[in-house]
Design a protein around this motif. Structure first.
Motif, PDB file in Angstrom:
ATOM      1  N   THR A 120     -36.717 -44.973  15.535  1.00  0.00           N
ATOM      2  CA  THR A 120     -36.260 -46.065  14.672  1.00  0.00           C
ATOM      3  C   THR A 120     -36.642 -47.399  15.289  1.00  0.00           C
ATOM      4  O   THR A 120     -37.046 -48.331  14.588  1.00  0.00           O
ATOM      5  CB  THR A 120     -34.739 -45.977  14.453  1.00  0.00           C
ATOM      6  OG1 THR A 120     -34.416 -44.675  13.944  1.00  0.00           O
ATOM      7  CG2 THR A 120     -34.253 -47.023  13.480  1.00  0.00           C
ATOM      8  N   THR A 135     -31.874 -53.224  12.940  1.00  0.00           N
ATOM      9  CA  THR A 135     -31.342 -51.893  12.654  1.00  0.00           C
ATOM     10  C   THR A 135     -30.452 -51.921  11.413  1.00  0.00           C
ATOM     11  O   THR A 135     -30.553 -51.050  10.550  1.00  0.00           O
ATOM     12  CB  THR A 135     -30.534 -51.367  13.858  1.00  0.00           C
ATOM     13  OG1 THR A 135     -31.374 -51.375  15.002  1.00  0.00           O
ATOM     14  CG2 THR A 135     -30.022 -49.964  13.623  1.00  0.00           C
ATOM     15  N   GLY A 136     -29.609 -52.922  11.323  1.00  0.00           N
ATOM     16  CA  GLY A 136     -28.712 -53.027  10.174  1.00  0.00           C
ATOM     17  C   GLY A 136     -29.465 -53.121   8.862  1.00  0.00           C
ATOM     18  O   GLY A 136     -29.074 -52.520   7.860  1.00  0.00           O
ATOM     19  N   PHE A 159     -32.433 -51.888   8.207  1.00  0.00           N
ATOM     20  CA  PHE A 159     -32.986 -50.564   7.895  1.00  0.00           C
ATOM     21  C   PHE A 159     -31.939 -49.704   7.194  1.00  0.00           C
ATOM     22  O   PHE A 159     -32.197 -49.118   6.144  1.00  0.00           O
ATOM     23  CB  PHE A 159     -33.476 -49.865   9.164  1.00  0.00           C
ATOM     24  CG  PHE A 159     -33.910 -48.452   8.932  1.00  0.00           C
ATOM     25  CD1 PHE A 159     -35.178 -48.172   8.428  1.00  0.00           C
ATOM     26  CD2 PHE A 159     -33.053 -47.386   9.183  1.00  0.00           C
ATOM     27  CE1 PHE A 159     -35.572 -46.862   8.189  1.00  0.00           C
ATOM     28  CE2 PHE A 159     -33.452 -46.078   8.957  1.00  0.00           C
ATOM     29  CZ  PHE A 159     -34.721 -45.818   8.456  1.00  0.00           C
ATOM     30  N   TYR A 160     -30.732 -49.627   7.771  1.00  0.00           N
ATOM     31  CA  TYR A 160     -29.704 -48.740   7.227  1.00  0.00           C
ATOM     32  C   TYR A 160     -29.114 -49.254   5.911  1.00  0.00           C
ATOM     33  O   TYR A 160     -28.437 -48.506   5.213  1.00  0.00           O
ATOM     34  CB  TYR A 160     -28.625 -48.460   8.274  1.00  0.00           C
ATOM     35  CG  TYR A 160     -29.156 -47.559   9.371  1.00  0.00           C
ATOM     36  CD1 TYR A 160     -29.484 -46.233   9.114  1.00  0.00           C
ATOM     37  CD2 TYR A 160     -29.381 -48.055  10.657  1.00  0.00           C
ATOM     38  CE1 TYR A 160     -30.003 -45.410  10.100  1.00  0.00           C
ATOM     39  CE2 TYR A 160     -29.900 -47.230  11.657  1.00  0.00           C
ATOM     40  CZ  TYR A 160     -30.212 -45.913  11.369  1.00  0.00           C
ATOM     41  OH  TYR A 160     -30.728 -45.102  12.338  1.00  0.00           O
ATOM     42  N   ASN A 161     -29.369 -50.497   5.559  1.00  0.00           N
ATOM     43  CA  ASN A 161     -29.005 -50.979   4.223  1.00  0.00           C
ATOM     44  C   ASN A 161     -29.895 -50.369   3.150  1.00  0.00           C
ATOM     45  O   ASN A 161     -29.504 -50.295   1.985  1.00  0.00           O
ATOM     46  CB  ASN A 161     -29.111 -52.509   4.139  1.00  0.00           C
ATOM     47  CG  ASN A 161     -27.950 -53.205   4.806  1.00  0.00           C
ATOM     48  OD1 ASN A 161     -26.866 -52.652   4.917  1.00  0.00           O
ATOM     49  ND2 ASN A 161     -28.182 -54.428   5.255  1.00  0.00           N
ATOM     50  N   PRO A 168     -30.254 -44.415   4.451  1.00  0.00           N
ATOM     51  CA  PRO A 168     -29.149 -43.924   5.275  1.00  0.00           C
ATOM     52  C   PRO A 168     -29.604 -43.241   6.564  1.00  0.00           C
ATOM     53  O   PRO A 168     -28.853 -43.160   7.526  1.00  0.00           O
ATOM     54  CB  PRO A 168     -28.433 -42.920   4.370  1.00  0.00           C
ATOM     55  CG  PRO A 168     -28.977 -43.122   3.005  1.00  0.00           C
ATOM     56  CD  PRO A 168     -30.274 -43.824   3.119  1.00  0.00           C
ATOM     57  N   SER A 169     -30.854 -42.739   6.572  1.00  0.00           N
ATOM     58  CA  SER A 169     -31.382 -42.059   7.754  1.00  0.00           C
ATOM     59  C   SER A 169     -32.909 -42.075   7.694  1.00  0.00           C
ATOM     60  O   SER A 169     -33.495 -42.382   6.648  1.00  0.00           O
ATOM     61  CB  SER A 169     -30.897 -40.602   7.794  1.00  0.00           C
ATOM     62  OG  SER A 169     -31.496 -39.877   6.727  1.00  0.00           O
ATOM     63  N   LYS A 170     -33.529 -41.721   8.806  1.00  0.00           N
ATOM     64  CA  LYS A 170     -34.994 -41.608   8.806  1.00  0.00           C
ATOM     65  C   LYS A 170     -35.448 -40.509   7.852  1.00  0.00           C
ATOM     66  O   LYS A 170     -36.499 -40.622   7.234  1.00  0.00           O
ATOM     67  CB  LYS A 170     -35.511 -41.306  10.218  1.00  0.00           C
ATOM     68  CG  LYS A 170     -35.853 -42.532  11.008  1.00  0.00           C
ATOM     69  CD  LYS A 170     -36.717 -42.239  12.206  1.00  0.00           C
ATOM     70  CE  LYS A 170     -36.127 -41.163  13.074  1.00  0.00           C
ATOM     71  NZ  LYS A 170     -36.920 -40.867  14.264  1.00  0.00           N
ATOM     72  N   HIS A 197     -34.208 -39.791   4.989  1.00  0.00           N
ATOM     73  CA  HIS A 197     -34.296 -40.371   3.653  1.00  0.00           C
ATOM     74  C   HIS A 197     -35.569 -41.200   3.497  1.00  0.00           C
ATOM     75  O   HIS A 197     -36.200 -41.187   2.435  1.00  0.00           O
ATOM     76  CB  HIS A 197     -33.062 -41.235   3.358  1.00  0.00           C
ATOM     77  CG  HIS A 197     -31.837 -40.441   3.055  1.00  0.00           C
ATOM     78  ND1 HIS A 197     -31.029 -39.922   4.039  1.00  0.00           N
ATOM     79  CD2 HIS A 197     -31.305 -40.050   1.875  1.00  0.00           C
ATOM     80  CE1 HIS A 197     -30.032 -39.258   3.481  1.00  0.00           C
ATOM     81  NE2 HIS A 197     -30.168 -39.314   2.167  1.00  0.00           N
TER      82      HIS A 197
END
Length: 199
Positions: A34, A45-46, A48-50, A53-55, A57
């Motif tokens: 990541t 990082t935040g 990305f996860y917005n 939900p995961s790599k 996905h």
């Protein structure tokens, strides 16, 4: 705080996807961290996860994009649908396409992740939902044997494509991708795909 526009959200999502493709290509389609992905995208990082939900996905999205390009290629072909499918199978699936290795790698990576099984299931369902109607249309036109189960036929082609991508990724062919592909096409031509729809 101002509301973020849909155009901005789409642009950030695209930036993440493009960064992932760049990293995967650079790494020979091996998994990327990541941190590496975010460095390439220039994002936190935040952020990305917005968007994912995961790599897994993210990889699922990449795989669906590759498949969407494949579907568009078949649909845009000006030949009759049966001929278009045959040409697609011959020239793309069975002639070491660029997409085979990433799709195989995605499935390998997803298989080892807690959230990967769901992502794989969604990808496999997406593939059937997109390709089965094309096969049914080709069956109605007489280009593909009407006694074949269209869902099983698509899944069989996917299994072949996936297996060939895995073998190509590990450089394990004793012959070659092209030779095996030509043989598979010959077998399909004698059994599943009717003659007369040559490109």
């Amino acid at each position: 705080m101002p509301k973020v526009s849909d155009e901005h959200k789409d642009a950030v999502r695209r930036r993440i996807i493009d960064a992932a493709l760049t990293c995967l290509e650079r790494n020979g389609f091996q998994d990327v961290t990541t941190r590496e992905l975010l460095s390439e995208a220039g994002l936190s990082t935040g952020t990305f996860y917005n968007y994912f939900p995961s790599k897994e996905h993210l990889y699922e999205t990449l795989a669906e994009e590759l498949l969407a390009v494949d579907i568009a290629r078949v649909v845009a072909d000006t030949r009759p649908l049966g001929a278009s499918i045959r040409v697609f199978v011959r020239d793309f699936m069975l002639n070491q396409p660029k997409g085979a290795i990433p799709l195989a790698r995605f499935r390998d990576q997803a298989a080892t992740s807690p959230t990967g099984a769901d992502a794989l299931d969604r990808l496999n369902r997406f593939l059937l939902d997109q390709f089965v109607p094309l096969v049914r249309s080709a069956q109605a036109d007489g280009a593909i044997a009407d006694d074949l189960d269209p869902e099983a036929f698509v899944e069989l082609l996917d299994i072949v494509y996936d297996g060939m991508g895995r073998r190509a990724a590990s450089e394990a062919f004793q012959t070659s991708y092209e030779r095996v592909g030509a043989t598979i096409l010959a077998v399909l031509g004698r059994g599943a795909l009717r003659t007369g729809d040559e490109a």
